[in-house]
Design a protein around this motif. Structure first.
Motif, PDB file in Angstrom:
ATOM      1  N   ARG A  69       0.833  -1.204   0.000  1.00 30.69           N
ATOM      2  CA  ARG A  69       0.000   0.000   0.000  1.00 30.69           C
ATOM      3  C   ARG A  69       0.865   1.250   0.000  1.00 30.69           C
ATOM      4  O   ARG A  69       2.066   1.188   0.257  1.00 30.69           O
ATOM      5  CB  ARG A  69      -0.931  -0.012   1.210  1.00 30.69           C
ATOM      6  CG  ARG A  69      -1.895  -1.201   1.159  1.00 30.69           C
ATOM      7  CD  ARG A  69      -2.896  -1.189   2.249  1.00 30.69           C
ATOM      8  NE  ARG A  69      -2.271  -1.483   3.536  1.00 30.69           N
ATOM      9  CZ  ARG A  69      -2.904  -1.394   4.696  1.00 30.69           C
ATOM     10  NH1 ARG A  69      -4.162  -1.024   4.738  1.00 30.69           N
ATOM     11  NH2 ARG A  69      -2.286  -1.667   5.819  1.00 30.69           N
ATOM     12  N   LEU A  70       0.235   2.366  -0.288  1.00 34.25           N
ATOM     13  CA  LEU A  70       0.915   3.661  -0.259  1.00 34.25           C
ATOM     14  C   LEU A  70       0.233   4.556   0.766  1.00 34.25           C
ATOM     15  O   LEU A  70      -0.995   4.679   0.780  1.00 34.25           O
ATOM     16  CB  LEU A  70       0.829   4.365  -1.619  1.00 34.25           C
ATOM     17  CG  LEU A  70       1.452   3.681  -2.819  1.00 34.25           C
ATOM     18  CD1 LEU A  70       1.235   4.525  -4.071  1.00 34.25           C
ATOM     19  CD2 LEU A  70       2.928   3.420  -2.590  1.00 34.25           C
ATOM     20  N   LEU A  71       1.036   5.170   1.603  1.00 31.35           N
ATOM     21  CA  LEU A  71       0.548   6.235   2.466  1.00 31.35           C
ATOM     22  C   LEU A  71       0.769   7.499   1.655  1.00 31.35           C
ATOM     23  O   LEU A  71       1.894   7.786   1.233  1.00 31.35           O
ATOM     24  CB  LEU A  71       1.344   6.269   3.773  1.00 31.35           C
ATOM     25  CG  LEU A  71       0.825   7.223   4.836  1.00 31.35           C
ATOM     26  CD1 LEU A  71      -0.568   6.788   5.314  1.00 31.35           C
ATOM     27  CD2 LEU A  71       1.791   7.281   6.007  1.00 31.35           C
ATOM     28  N   ILE A  72      -0.304   8.249   1.402  1.00 33.10           N
ATOM     29  CA  ILE A  72      -0.223   9.343   0.424  1.00 33.10           C
ATOM     30  C   ILE A  72      -1.013  10.558   0.908  1.00 33.10           C
ATOM     31  O   ILE A  72      -1.941  10.434   1.711  1.00 33.10           O
ATOM     32  CB  ILE A  72      -0.721   8.852  -0.957  1.00 33.10           C
ATOM     33  CG1 ILE A  72      -0.324   9.804  -2.071  1.00 33.10           C
ATOM     34  CG2 ILE A  72      -2.221   8.556  -0.940  1.00 33.10           C
ATOM     35  CD1 ILE A  72      -0.357   9.168  -3.449  1.00 33.10           C
ATOM     36  N   THR A  73      -0.616  11.712   0.397  1.00 33.73           N
ATOM     37  CA  THR A  73      -1.282  12.957   0.770  1.00 33.73           C
ATOM     38  C   THR A  73      -2.617  13.105   0.027  1.00 33.73           C
ATOM     39  O   THR A  73      -2.781  12.600  -1.072  1.00 33.73           O
ATOM     40  CB  THR A  73      -0.382  14.166   0.457  1.00 33.73           C
ATOM     41  OG1 THR A  73       0.011  14.117  -0.913  1.00 33.73           O
ATOM     42  CG2 THR A  73       0.861  14.154   1.335  1.00 33.73           C
ATOM     43  N   PRO A  74      -3.557  13.807   0.646  1.00 34.29           N
ATOM     44  CA  PRO A  74      -4.867  14.003   0.016  1.00 34.29           C
ATOM     45  C   PRO A  74      -4.862  15.180  -0.950  1.00 34.29           C
ATOM     46  O   PRO A  74      -3.972  16.032  -0.913  1.00 34.29           O
ATOM     47  CB  PRO A  74      -5.772  14.303   1.212  1.00 34.29           C
ATOM     48  CG  PRO A  74      -4.870  15.030   2.150  1.00 34.29           C
ATOM     49  CD  PRO A  74      -3.511  14.369   1.995  1.00 34.29           C
ATOM     50  N   THR A  75      -5.860  15.222  -1.780  1.00 34.79           N
ATOM     51  CA  THR A  75      -6.032  16.355  -2.688  1.00 34.79           C
ATOM     52  C   THR A  75      -6.626  17.528  -1.911  1.00 34.79           C
ATOM     53  O   THR A  75      -7.360  17.341  -0.930  1.00 34.79           O
ATOM     54  CB  THR A  75      -6.932  15.964  -3.879  1.00 34.79           C
ATOM     55  OG1 THR A  75      -6.863  16.980  -4.861  1.00 34.79           O
ATOM     56  CG2 THR A  75      -8.373  15.729  -3.478  1.00 34.79           C
ATOM     57  N   ALA A  92      -1.141   0.094  -3.547  1.00 33.49           N
ATOM     58  CA  ALA A  92      -0.046   0.516  -4.424  1.00 33.49           C
ATOM     59  C   ALA A  92      -0.274   0.018  -5.848  1.00 33.49           C
ATOM     60  O   ALA A  92       0.214   0.617  -6.805  1.00 33.49           O
ATOM     61  CB  ALA A  92       1.294   0.007  -3.895  1.00 33.49           C
ATOM     62  N   ASP A  93      -1.025  -1.041  -6.004  1.00 28.73           N
ATOM     63  CA  ASP A  93      -1.312  -1.643  -7.304  1.00 28.73           C
ATOM     64  C   ASP A  93      -2.024  -0.631  -8.199  1.00 28.73           C
ATOM     65  O   ASP A  93      -3.050  -0.061  -7.816  1.00 28.73           O
ATOM     66  CB  ASP A  93      -2.196  -2.868  -7.096  1.00 28.73           C
ATOM     67  CG  ASP A  93      -2.571  -3.587  -8.376  1.00 28.73           C
ATOM     68  OD1 ASP A  93      -2.332  -3.052  -9.478  1.00 28.73           O
ATOM     69  OD2 ASP A  93      -3.102  -4.700  -8.281  1.00 28.73           O
ATOM     70  N   ALA A 117       2.656   4.495 -10.526  1.00 31.15           N
ATOM     71  CA  ALA A 117       3.528   4.102 -11.642  1.00 31.15           C
ATOM     72  C   ALA A 117       4.997   4.139 -11.230  1.00 31.15           C
ATOM     73  O   ALA A 117       5.766   3.235 -11.564  1.00 31.15           O
ATOM     74  CB  ALA A 117       3.283   5.017 -12.845  1.00 31.15           C
ATOM     75  N   VAL A 118       5.397   5.168 -10.484  1.00 34.11           N
ATOM     76  CA  VAL A 118       6.789   5.261 -10.041  1.00 34.11           C
ATOM     77  C   VAL A 118       7.123   4.124  -9.083  1.00 34.11           C
ATOM     78  O   VAL A 118       8.149   3.451  -9.220  1.00 34.11           O
ATOM     79  CB  VAL A 118       7.074   6.638  -9.395  1.00 34.11           C
ATOM     80  CG1 VAL A 118       8.454   6.664  -8.748  1.00 34.11           C
ATOM     81  CG2 VAL A 118       6.945   7.745 -10.427  1.00 34.11           C
ATOM     82  N   HIS A 119       6.243   3.885  -8.115  1.00 35.64           N
ATOM     83  CA  HIS A 119       6.485   2.801  -7.159  1.00 35.64           C
ATOM     84  C   HIS A 119       6.509   1.441  -7.863  1.00 35.64           C
ATOM     85  O   HIS A 119       7.313   0.574  -7.512  1.00 35.64           O
ATOM     86  CB  HIS A 119       5.440   2.807  -6.042  1.00 35.64           C
ATOM     87  CG  HIS A 119       5.672   3.875  -5.009  1.00 35.64           C
ATOM     88  ND1 HIS A 119       6.652   3.784  -4.049  1.00 35.64           N
ATOM     89  CD2 HIS A 119       5.052   5.062  -4.798  1.00 35.64           C
ATOM     90  CE1 HIS A 119       6.617   4.855  -3.278  1.00 35.64           C
ATOM     91  NE2 HIS A 119       5.643   5.649  -3.711  1.00 35.64           N
ATOM     92  N   ALA A 120       5.648   1.237  -8.863  1.00 29.06           N
ATOM     93  CA  ALA A 120       5.625  -0.034  -9.597  1.00 29.06           C
ATOM     94  C   ALA A 120       6.879  -0.213 -10.440  1.00 29.06           C
ATOM     95  O   ALA A 120       7.441  -1.316 -10.519  1.00 29.06           O
ATOM     96  CB  ALA A 120       4.384  -0.112 -10.478  1.00 29.06           C
ATOM     97  N   ALA A 121       7.320   0.868 -11.072  1.00 25.78           N
ATOM     98  CA  ALA A 121       8.500   0.791 -11.944  1.00 25.78           C
ATOM     99  C   ALA A 121       9.799   0.678 -11.151  1.00 25.78           C
ATOM    100  O   ALA A 121      10.788   0.151 -11.658  1.00 25.78           O
ATOM    101  CB  ALA A 121       8.558   2.026 -12.846  1.00 25.78           C
ATOM    102  N   ARG A 122       9.787   1.172  -9.928  1.00 27.90           N
ATOM    103  CA  ARG A 122      11.007   1.196  -9.110  1.00 27.90           C
ATOM    104  C   ARG A 122      10.737   0.562  -7.749  1.00 27.90           C
ATOM    105  O   ARG A 122      10.572   1.261  -6.746  1.00 27.90           O
ATOM    106  CB  ARG A 122      11.480   2.638  -8.933  1.00 27.90           C
ATOM    107  CG  ARG A 122      11.940   3.355 -10.181  1.00 27.90           C
ATOM    108  CD  ARG A 122      13.311   2.879 -10.631  1.00 27.90           C
ATOM    109  NE  ARG A 122      14.294   2.882  -9.556  1.00 27.90           N
ATOM    110  CZ  ARG A 122      15.038   3.929  -9.197  1.00 27.90           C
ATOM    111  NH1 ARG A 122      14.915   5.072  -9.832  1.00 27.90           N
ATOM    112  NH2 ARG A 122      15.908   3.835  -8.207  1.00 27.90           N
ATOM    113  N   PRO A 123      10.694  -0.769  -7.680  1.00 26.17           N
ATOM    114  CA  PRO A 123      10.439  -1.423  -6.393  1.00 26.17           C
ATOM    115  C   PRO A 123      11.530  -1.158  -5.361  1.00 26.17           C
ATOM    116  O   PRO A 123      11.334  -1.428  -4.176  1.00 26.17           O
ATOM    117  CB  PRO A 123      10.348  -2.904  -6.750  1.00 26.17           C
ATOM    118  CG  PRO A 123      10.944  -3.043  -8.100  1.00 26.17           C
ATOM    119  CD  PRO A 123      10.829  -1.722  -8.773  1.00 26.17           C
ATOM    120  N   ASP A 124      12.662  -0.595  -5.781  1.00 24.70           N
ATOM    121  CA  ASP A 124      13.757  -0.297  -4.871  1.00 24.70           C
ATOM    122  C   ASP A 124      13.558   1.013  -4.113  1.00 24.70           C
ATOM    123  O   ASP A 124      14.279   1.295  -3.158  1.00 24.70           O
ATOM    124  CB  ASP A 124      15.084  -0.256  -5.629  1.00 24.70           C
ATOM    125  CG  ASP A 124      15.079   0.769  -6.759  1.00 24.70           C
ATOM    126  OD1 ASP A 124      14.102   0.781  -7.546  1.00 24.70           O
ATOM    127  OD2 ASP A 124      16.043   1.541  -6.867  1.00 24.70           O
TER     128      ASP A 124
END
Length: 135
Positions: A69-75, A92-93, A117-124
């Motif tokens: 999952r992603l902890l993310i800021t709100p709009t 995160a999917d 997309a960034v998290h998926a492309a860069r699992p590191d």
């Protein structure tokens, strides 16, 4: 202002964004499974970006990966005034739901697709800071 000056200013802003995001990376890397540490990192990152004039109003957004999952800021919220209760936990999917089922009153950033997309492309990586630079 000539082209060289604009390039220097952009380079300086990019360096400040990188420095502000470093705390997100360190917190995420040291405790990717900890929502408390990740929330504190996002809050601190938003305040650093705001205090350095790198974001204004509700611009920009931050995320930290916590497992799947992603902890993310709100709009629509100022990133330099966020509290832990303002953050959302979403899948995160890229095909997952964009909503936090525990927070129907908040919507994640409109740039959620970019973060996923960034998290998926860069699992590191464990964190993303997306700043809308002024000027």
């Amino acid at each position: 202002v000539d082209q060289d000056e604009r390039v220097r200013e952009h380079g300086e802003r990019s360096r400040l964004v990188h420095e502000s995001a470093q705390g997100l990376v360190e917190a995420g890397a040291s405790s990717a499974a900890s929502g408390v540490h990740s929330a504190a990192a996002i809050i601190a990152g938003g305040r650093r970006l705001g205090s350095r004039g790198l974001i204004v109003a509700a611009e920009g957004n931050l995320s930290v990966r916590i497992g799947d999952r992603l902890l993310i800021t709100p709009t629509g919220r100022r990133k330099d005034e966020l509290g832990a209760d303002d953050l959302l936990l979403v899948a995160a999917d890229p095909d997952g739901s964009p909503l936090d089922p525990d927070r129907p009153d908040l919507r994640p950033t409109s740039d959620l697709r970019i973060h996923r997309a960034v998290h998926a492309a860069r699992p590191d990586i464990v964190a993303v800071a997306h700043a809308h630079l002024a000027g």
